[in-house]
Design a protein around this motif. Structure first.
Motif, PDB file in Angstrom:
ATOM      1  N   UNK A   1       0.948  -1.343   0.033  1.00 18.98           N
ATOM      2  CA  UNK A   1      -0.057   0.020  -0.003  1.00 18.98           C
ATOM      3  C   UNK A   1       0.891   1.212  -0.139  1.00 18.98           C
ATOM      4  N   UNK A   2       1.918   1.274   0.828  1.00 18.54           N
ATOM      5  CA  UNK A   2       2.869   2.285   0.847  1.00 18.54           C
ATOM      6  C   UNK A   2       3.661   2.460  -0.304  1.00 18.54           C
ATOM      7  N   UNK A   3       3.972   1.530  -0.959  1.00 20.02           N
ATOM      8  CA  UNK A   3       4.544   1.524  -2.398  1.00 20.02           C
ATOM      9  C   UNK A   3       4.009   2.040  -3.482  1.00 20.02           C
ATOM     10  N   UNK A   4       2.342   1.665  -3.290  1.00 22.46           N
ATOM     11  CA  UNK A   4       1.432   1.892  -4.317  1.00 22.46           C
ATOM     12  C   UNK A   4       1.417   3.652  -4.249  1.00 22.46           C
ATOM     13  N   UNK A   5       1.223   4.149  -3.091  1.00 19.83           N
ATOM     14  CA  UNK A   5       1.120   5.618  -2.855  1.00 19.83           C
ATOM     15  C   UNK A   5       2.323   6.306  -3.642  1.00 19.83           C
ATOM     16  N   UNK A   6       3.435   5.861  -3.181  1.00 18.50           N
ATOM     17  CA  UNK A   6       4.783   6.281  -3.785  1.00 18.50           C
ATOM     18  C   UNK A   6       4.803   6.377  -5.397  1.00 18.50           C
TER      19      UNK A   6
ATOM     20  N   UNK B   1      -8.571   2.589 -10.830  1.00 15.51           N
ATOM     21  CA  UNK B   1      -9.669   1.318 -11.114  1.00 15.51           C
ATOM     22  C   UNK B   1      -9.475   0.360  -9.987  1.00 15.51           C
ATOM     23  N   UNK B   2      -7.914   0.281  -9.286  1.00 15.27           N
ATOM     24  CA  UNK B   2      -8.054  -0.791  -8.322  1.00 15.27           C
ATOM     25  C   UNK B   2      -7.507  -0.143  -7.097  1.00 15.27           C
ATOM     26  N   UNK B   3      -7.120  -1.200  -6.257  1.00 19.56           N
ATOM     27  CA  UNK B   3      -6.633  -1.146  -4.865  1.00 19.56           C
ATOM     28  C   UNK B   3      -5.136  -0.772  -4.840  1.00 19.56           C
ATOM     29  N   UNK B   4      -4.491   0.106  -3.853  1.00 21.74           N
ATOM     30  CA  UNK B   4      -3.297   0.147  -3.557  1.00 21.74           C
ATOM     31  C   UNK B   4      -2.255  -0.936  -3.918  1.00 21.74           C
ATOM     32  N   UNK B   5      -2.676  -1.686  -3.439  1.00 27.75           N
ATOM     33  CA  UNK B   5      -1.878  -3.199  -3.585  1.00 27.75           C
ATOM     34  C   UNK B   5      -1.612  -3.382  -4.977  1.00 27.75           C
ATOM     35  N   UNK B   6      -2.756  -3.444  -5.665  1.00 28.86           N
ATOM     36  CA  UNK B   6      -2.642  -3.947  -7.115  1.00 28.86           C
ATOM     37  C   UNK B   6      -1.746  -2.716  -7.909  1.00 28.86           C
TER      38      UNK B   6
ATOM     39  N   UNK C   1       3.181  -0.976 -10.781  1.00 21.50           N
ATOM     40  CA  UNK C   1       4.241  -0.094 -10.656  1.00 21.50           C
ATOM     41  C   UNK C   1       5.568  -0.907 -10.585  1.00 21.50           C
ATOM     42  N   UNK C   2       5.638  -2.091  -9.953  1.00 21.73           N
ATOM     43  CA  UNK C   2       6.839  -2.821  -9.943  1.00 21.73           C
ATOM     44  C   UNK C   2       7.220  -3.459 -11.214  1.00 21.73           C
ATOM     45  N   UNK C   3       6.072  -3.934 -12.102  1.00 18.39           N
ATOM     46  CA  UNK C   3       6.199  -4.373 -13.257  1.00 18.39           C
ATOM     47  C   UNK C   3       6.601  -3.537 -14.225  1.00 18.39           C
ATOM     48  N   UNK C   4       6.139  -2.140 -14.256  1.00 22.24           N
ATOM     49  CA  UNK C   4       6.446  -1.220 -15.484  1.00 22.24           C
ATOM     50  C   UNK C   4       7.615  -0.899 -15.172  1.00 22.24           C
ATOM     51  N   UNK C   5       8.284  -0.620 -13.847  1.00 21.59           N
ATOM     52  CA  UNK C   5       9.555  -0.231 -13.514  1.00 21.59           C
ATOM     53  C   UNK C   5      10.299  -1.555 -14.131  1.00 21.59           C
ATOM     54  N   UNK C   6      10.217  -2.611 -14.188  1.00 25.99           N
ATOM     55  CA  UNK C   6      11.074  -3.526 -14.780  1.00 25.99           C
ATOM     56  C   UNK C   6      11.221  -3.473 -16.260  1.00 25.99           C
TER      57      UNK C   6
ATOM     58  N   UNK D   1       9.504 -14.507  -6.168  1.00 27.74           N
ATOM     59  CA  UNK D   1      10.550 -15.151  -5.105  1.00 27.74           C
ATOM     60  C   UNK D   1      11.220 -14.030  -4.333  1.00 27.74           C
ATOM     61  N   UNK D   2      11.553 -13.039  -5.091  1.00 27.47           N
ATOM     62  CA  UNK D   2      12.181 -11.773  -4.359  1.00 27.47           C
ATOM     63  C   UNK D   2      11.320 -10.992  -3.575  1.00 27.47           C
ATOM     64  N   UNK D   3       9.969 -10.799  -3.924  1.00 27.06           N
ATOM     65  CA  UNK D   3       9.119 -10.236  -3.009  1.00 27.06           C
ATOM     66  C   UNK D   3       8.159 -10.818  -2.289  1.00 27.06           C
ATOM     67  N   UNK D   4       8.518 -12.253  -2.229  1.00 26.05           N
ATOM     68  CA  UNK D   4       7.756 -13.207  -1.207  1.00 26.05           C
ATOM     69  C   UNK D   4       6.471 -13.394  -1.471  1.00 26.05           C
ATOM     70  N   UNK D   5       5.873 -12.914  -2.817  1.00 18.69           N
ATOM     71  CA  UNK D   5       4.304 -13.130  -2.985  1.00 18.69           C
ATOM     72  C   UNK D   5       3.583 -12.277  -2.528  1.00 18.69           C
ATOM     73  N   UNK D   6       4.093 -10.841  -1.784  1.00 21.52           N
ATOM     74  CA  UNK D   6       3.547 -10.146  -1.179  1.00 21.52           C
ATOM     75  C   UNK D   6       2.467  -9.013  -1.958  1.00 21.52           C
ATOM     76  N   UNK D   7       2.820  -9.176  -3.361  1.00 18.68           N
ATOM     77  CA  UNK D   7       2.227  -8.291  -4.463  1.00 18.68           C
ATOM     78  C   UNK D   7       1.257  -9.098  -5.368  1.00 18.68           C
ATOM     79  N   UNK D   8      -0.125  -8.687  -5.034  1.00 20.10           N
ATOM     80  CA  UNK D   8      -0.989  -9.525  -5.790  1.00 20.10           C
ATOM     81  C   UNK D   8      -0.970  -9.549  -7.304  1.00 20.10           C
ATOM     82  N   UNK D   9      -1.057 -10.933  -7.957  1.00 24.82           N
ATOM     83  CA  UNK D   9      -0.867 -10.912  -9.521  1.00 24.82           C
ATOM     84  C   UNK D   9       0.287 -10.478 -10.038  1.00 24.82           C
ATOM     85  N   UNK D  10       1.424 -10.481  -9.275  1.00 24.45           N
ATOM     86  CA  UNK D  10       2.438  -9.928 -10.073  1.00 24.45           C
ATOM     87  C   UNK D  10       3.022 -10.689 -11.183  1.00 24.45           C
ATOM     88  N   UNK D  11       3.013 -12.147 -11.087  1.00 21.58           N
ATOM     89  CA  UNK D  11       3.321 -12.860 -12.371  1.00 21.58           C
ATOM     90  C   UNK D  11       2.589 -12.617 -13.458  1.00 21.58           C
TER      91      UNK D  11
END
Length: 450
Positions: A32-37, A263-268, A273-278, A332-342
């Motif tokens: 949630x904090x990373x989503x706001x940033x 459209x979606x919650x901060x976690x999504x 954001x993580x994916x677009x950064x990569x 693996x690196x993010x320990x599954x904390x970010x939903x639907x990342x894969x």
């Protein structure tokens, strides 16, 4: 060719280090904090794209591009406009979006330095053919972001790494940035990153000083060739054309984080954001190649063919590697904390794969001066991306999901549709660009025309 590769690889390395720093921050803080940033930074970057008005490309391609006077004029206009946009946004819009005023302010400072100042400084250095200094600046940018991560979360990440490798258990005081410092890690990160990038921008202005070029520009100004303090009307007109092109490019990836926030919650939002950064780190390679060859494409088909060989030969294998390896590594690196990342990574890997072909097709159109058709393709893609994202946001909210979780329509997950939109836009642009490619006879005529 070797010079182009070195130039592009330094850009890729710098963006890769910045993306790695962002991933480290994502691991250290809650989604949630990373989503706001991520939302605050992407809004700030959008303001930076608007404020520089294509000035970095104007400095790159015009004869006056090497003069200090031109750099100061464009930077003065861009930073002044950026300040007005940022103040208006912070006062009128940011509170409605629930963004922290502190985080947005420092994200705006960071984006102002990087998107306005450093973009123009690097264009001047490239115009002067000081590619060593351009490469130095790209490395310093990534180091500035890495320093910010080290200040915000370094010791906590160290203990997390030790725990991951050895299986040892540490208390929350050692494995969370807040426990280590008693400070908010995201706020610390954006503050240190912003100040470091401002210092890098000032260093870049000093490195771009060229007494001989400035003396020639001053002599031309005394002769009446460049008497106005502001850029000329012709420069502004050309800058608007480049601005339009930059806005279309912005819509494909970075604005996708903003649309996810609608459209979606901060976690999504954090997952997107993580994916677009990569993926954006990989976009740097074809983009930097295009910037390197932009002043040289008028020299003949040989430089264009050279560009196409390098772009397709490196961009496509990287995209294939991303599609196969990155989802597993990120989860693996993010320990599954970010939903639907894969799932998100696989969708954007496909976007990048198609975009490698789109970039090559657009470059051929630009080299043959068929810019109207290129902009028509980009406009169509941007309309699909922005229109599709806003439509899905409206559908999601109309289903009554007050929590922000993705809804469903006739049994279809709206988040799946959200990921399909940029893929569809890229395929449509590729089909249009291939359709607009001229025949051999038309190519020869277009190249021979003045």
């Amino acid at each position: 060719m070797s010079e182009a590769l070195i130039f592009s690889l330094f850009n890729l390395m710098a963006r890769g280090l910045s993306s790695a720093a962002g991933l480290l921050l994502a691991r250290a803080v809650a989604p949630e904090a990373f989503g706001e940033y991520a939302l605050a930074l992407n809004y700030a970057v959008l303001l930076g794209v608007l404020a520089r008005m294509g000035g970095n490309e104007v400095l790159l391609v015009t004869e006056d591009g090497a003069s200090g006077a031109a750099l100061r004029r464009w930077m003065g206009v861009g930073i002044g406009l950026y300040a007005l946009l940022a103040i208006a946004f912070a006062v009128g819009i940011a509170p409605l979006l629930g963004l922290s005023a502190f985080i947005f302010a420092f994200c705006a400072l960071r984006a102002g330095a990087e998107q306005v100042g450093l973009q123009m400084v690097n264009s001047r250095l490239q115009r002067q053919e000081r590619l060593g200094r351009v490469n130095l600046m790209t490395v310093l940018i990534s180091l500035a972001v890495a320093i910010a991560v080290a200040c915000a979360a370094g010791p906590a990440l160290y203990h997390q790494g030790v725990a991951l490798l050895t299986g040892a258990e540490f208390s929350a005081e050692l494995t969370t940035p807040s426990g280590m410092f008693g400070l908010a890690p995201v706020a610390t990160f954006v503050m240190v990153g912003a100040l470091a990038l401002v210092i890098v921008m000032l260093l870049g202005m000093w490195l771009s000083h060229d007494a001989a070029a400035d003396a020639r520009a001053a002599a031309a100004s005394r002769d009446g060739a460049s008497s106005s303090r502001l850029p000329s009307k012709a420069d502004f007109a050309r800058g608007r054309g480049f601005l339009y092109n930059n806005l279309m490019s912005f819509a494909y990836l970075q604005a996708w984080v903003i649309l996810a926030g609608l459209a979606f919650a901060p976690a999504q939002v954090a997952s997107v954001s993580v994916v677009t950064s990569i993926v954006f780190a990989l976009y740097v390679f074809p983009t930097s190649l295009y910037r390197y060859y932009l002043p040289k494409l008028t020299q003949g088909d040989g430089r264009l063919n050279e560009y196409l060989i390098i772009a397709s030969g490196f961009a496509l294998p990287v995209a294939g590697g991303l599609a196969l390896v990155a989802p597993w590594l990120a989860e693996h690196f993010l320990s599954g904390a970010y939903p639907r990342l894969t799932m998100t990574l696989r969708a954007f890997a496909l976007v990048y794969l198609v975009h490698a072909f789109v970039t090559c097709a657009f470059t051929r159109l630009a080299a043959l001066r068929l810019n109207g058709k290129r902009l028509l393709c980009q406009s169509t893609g941007a309309i699909l991306v922005v229109g599709g994202g806003l439509s899905i946001a409206a559908l999601n909210h109309s289903l009554g999901n007050a929590s922000g979780e993705s809804g469903s329509l006739l049994g279809i997950d709206l988040y799946h549709l959200f990921l399909c939109v940029p893929v569809t836009a890229e395929l449509v642009m590729l089909a249009m660009a291939i359709l607009f490619q001229p025949a051999r006879q038309q190519e020869a005529a277009a190249t021979a025309s003045p």
